[in-house]
Structures are given as structure tokens and as C-alpha cells.
Motif scaffolding. Structure first.
Motif, PDB file in Angstrom:
ATOM      1  N   LEU A 101       0.851  -1.192   0.000  1.00 37.39           N
ATOM      2  CA  LEU A 101       0.000   0.000   0.000  1.00 37.39           C
ATOM      3  C   LEU A 101       0.884   1.238   0.000  1.00 37.39           C
ATOM      4  CD1 LEU A 101      -2.686   1.598   0.476  1.00 37.39           C
ATOM      5  CD2 LEU A 101      -2.379   1.118   2.932  1.00 37.39           C
ATOM      6  N   SER A 102       0.622   2.162  -0.929  1.00 33.37           N
ATOM      7  CA  SER A 102       1.332   3.439  -0.995  1.00 33.37           C
ATOM      8  C   SER A 102       0.347   4.563  -0.715  1.00 33.37           C
ATOM      9  CB  SER A 102       1.981   3.630  -2.372  1.00 33.37           C
ATOM     10  OG  SER A 102       2.546   4.920  -2.499  1.00 33.37           O
ATOM     11  N   VAL A 103       0.646   5.367   0.320  1.00 38.03           N
ATOM     12  CA  VAL A 103      -0.200   6.488   0.718  1.00 38.03           C
ATOM     13  C   VAL A 103       0.619   7.755   0.511  1.00 38.03           C
ATOM     14  CG1 VAL A 103      -1.574   7.485   2.584  1.00 38.03           C
ATOM     15  CG2 VAL A 103      -1.280   5.005   2.451  1.00 38.03           C
ATOM     16  N   ASN A 108      -5.280  10.385   3.082  1.00 36.64           N
ATOM     17  CA  ASN A 108      -5.709   9.936   4.404  1.00 36.64           C
ATOM     18  C   ASN A 108      -6.377   8.571   4.229  1.00 36.64           C
ATOM     19  OD1 ASN A 108      -7.002   9.579   6.929  1.00 36.64           O
ATOM     20  ND2 ASN A 108      -7.081  11.796   7.238  1.00 36.64           N
ATOM     21  N   VAL A 109      -5.820   7.543   4.866  1.00 38.90           N
ATOM     22  CA  VAL A 109      -6.285   6.172   4.630  1.00 38.90           C
ATOM     23  C   VAL A 109      -6.563   5.475   5.953  1.00 38.90           C
ATOM     24  CG1 VAL A 109      -5.654   3.908   3.703  1.00 38.90           C
ATOM     25  CG2 VAL A 109      -5.042   5.983   2.451  1.00 38.90           C
ATOM     26  N   SER A 131       0.863  12.748   4.629  1.00 39.81           N
ATOM     27  CA  SER A 131      -0.219  11.770   4.554  1.00 39.81           C
ATOM     28  C   SER A 131      -0.417  11.104   5.909  1.00 39.81           C
ATOM     29  CB  SER A 131       0.080  10.723   3.482  1.00 39.81           C
ATOM     30  OG  SER A 131       0.134  11.309   2.192  1.00 39.81           O
ATOM     31  N   ILE A 132      -1.600  10.526   6.104  1.00 39.79           N
ATOM     32  CA  ILE A 132      -1.970   9.918   7.377  1.00 39.79           C
ATOM     33  C   ILE A 132      -2.528   8.516   7.115  1.00 39.79           C
ATOM     34  CG2 ILE A 132      -3.443  10.098   9.419  1.00 39.79           C
ATOM     35  CD1 ILE A 132      -3.536  13.119   8.945  1.00 39.79           C
ATOM     36  N   LEU A 133      -2.052   7.546   7.884  1.00 41.68           N
ATOM     37  CA  LEU A 133      -2.593   6.193   7.847  1.00 41.68           C
ATOM     38  C   LEU A 133      -3.056   5.809   9.243  1.00 41.68           C
ATOM     39  CD1 LEU A 133      -3.042   3.424   6.396  1.00 41.68           C
ATOM     40  CD2 LEU A 133      -0.755   2.802   7.196  1.00 41.68           C
ATOM     41  N   GLY A 152       7.327  13.857   7.536  1.00 39.02           N
ATOM     42  CA  GLY A 152       6.073  14.610   7.520  1.00 39.02           C
ATOM     43  C   GLY A 152       4.819  13.765   7.526  1.00 39.02           C
ATOM     44  N   ALA A 153       4.951  12.458   7.551  1.00 34.26           N
ATOM     45  CA  ALA A 153       3.779  11.577   7.537  1.00 34.26           C
ATOM     46  C   ALA A 153       3.405  11.162   8.955  1.00 34.26           C
ATOM     47  CB  ALA A 153       4.052  10.347   6.681  1.00 34.26           C
TER      48      ALA A 153
END
Length: 217
Positions: A101-103, A108-109, A131-133, A152-153
Motif C-alpha cells: 500500500l502506498s499512501v 488519508n487512509v 499523509s496519514i494512515l 512529515g507523515a
């Protein structure tokens, strides 16, 4: 290739083992995707097997994508890519792909309980800048890191999450941040269970980090 563009309230429901197969990867972006979703506010895919391609499902450009009870396998690159969009992944198996999985691009996942990423030739999950997981699924048996948090994630692991038996670090936090909740298990990984860079931030609440080559670094 299945291209879904600028659609709202669309559901594609597979029955009786329905599947979508690989187009031969080509030069254009669309030709490399099995399912490409772009600029679509509400799209739901459920009950499908998606095979091959450079990527199995790609969700881009402000889309809202709900992936439920899918099997995504055989992609040569990342099986599921979410860029600049929102996505919910529930009860889905992502297995035996080049990457999992690439976010990226401020996506936002939510990677829900009952979902699994396994057998990737590279990392299980890469969370890119801004990005946020949020995850409480299972990430196991991938050749690289279980989860790589780039600068930054953010990563938030919830109680049912398990990161296990990956070839490198279970959780690699570069200069991003991670919170690991009660009941999360990080075990059996080939390097550190959790590796936190000098400018990164990680918070743990009664998580279990055991049986890795080393615990934390």
C-alpha cells in the motif's frame, strides 16, 4: 483497464468470484492500472479479485474510495495507491505484489481490522509526506519494512494491528510520527521491531514489541 472518473455514488459489487484482470502494463498512466479512480467523490468496490497490472487499485485526485472484501494480487509495483484522496480499506487481502500500500500526496487512509498486506517484494506500506494512515489490520511477511513512515507523515496503529515477520524493520519512522495503541503487536521482524529516526516522534501505549532481531533503535 477500468477507469472511473468524476463519478459519485458508484458501487461495483462482484458476485460469484468476479475478477478484473491485468491489462499489459503500457506507457500511459492509465494503461498501467487495473482499476483507476480519479476525481470521484464516492466510489465503492466490493467482492472483487483484482489481478496484475503495475498497480491493482489507484485512487487519485480528491477521490473518496471504499475498498471492501477485495483480493488484490500480482501487481508489479504497489498493489494499492492512494494519492491526494481519502480511502477506507476493509476486509481486504493485498498479497504477493511488488509493494503493498502506498499512501502519498496528503492522502488519508484507514486500513481496517480484517485486512491484511502480505508477501510484498518490497515494503508492506509506505506513508509519504503529509499523509496519514490509521491502521488496525495485519502487515506480515513482506520483504522490506512492514511500515515505512516518510518525513512529515503520520501513522496511528490501533488495537488489532499486527506487524510481523517482515524482512527489515517492522516499523520504520524516518522523520514522521507514529502512535502505537494498546494491544498492537510488532513481532518477528528481521531488523528492529521499531526504528525511530533522530528527528522522528513515536508514542506507545502498552504495545507489544517482542521477538524481533532487536527491540527499538
Amino acid at each position: 483497464t477500468v477507469v472511473i472518473s468524476e463519478r459519485a455514488d458508484l458501487t461495483i459489487h462482484g458476485v460469484d468470484g468476479a475478477s478484473i484482470h491485468d491489462p499489459t502494463p503500457g506507457e500511459s498512466e492509465e494503461a498501467t492500472q487495473v482499476v483507476l479512480i480519479r476525481k470521484s467523490p464516492r466510489v465503492r468496490l466490493e467482492g472483487l479479485s483484482i489481478h496484475g497490472g503495475a498497480s491493482g487499485v489507484t485512487c487519485l485526485e480528491g477521490s473518496n474510495c471504499h475498498l471492501d472484501t477485495l483480493v488484490v494480487k500480482g501487481a508489479t509495483r504497489d498493489a494499492v495507491v492512494v494519492g491526494g484522496s481519502l480511502a477506507w480499506i476493509d476486509r481486504t487481502v493485498i498479497e504477493n505484489n511488488g509493494g503493498g500500500l502506498s499512501v502519498r500526496d496528503s492522502a488519508n487512509v484507514s486500513f481496517g481490522s480484517g485486512s491484511v498486506i502480505r508477501g510484498s517484494g518490497a515494503h508492506g506500506v509506505v506513508v509519504g509526506a503529509n499523509s496519514i494512515l490509521v491502521a488496525d489490520g495485519e502487515i506480515t511477511g513482506n520483504a522490506g519494512h512492514g511500515v515505512w513512515i516518510e518525513p512529515g507523515a503520520e501513522l496511528h496503529l490501533a488495537g488489532a494491528a499486527r506487524i510481523a515477520n517482515n524482512g527489515e524493520h517492522g516499523l520504520f519512522v524516518d522523520t514522521g510520527s507514529a502512535s502505537v495503541g494498546h494491544g498492537v503487536r510488532i513481532t518477528g521482524n528481521g531488523l528492529d521491531g521499531v526504528h525511530v529516526g533522530s528527528l522522528a516522534h513515536a508514542r506507545f501505549n502498552w504495545a507489544s514489541v517482542t521477538g524481533n532481531l532487536s527491540g527499538m533503535d
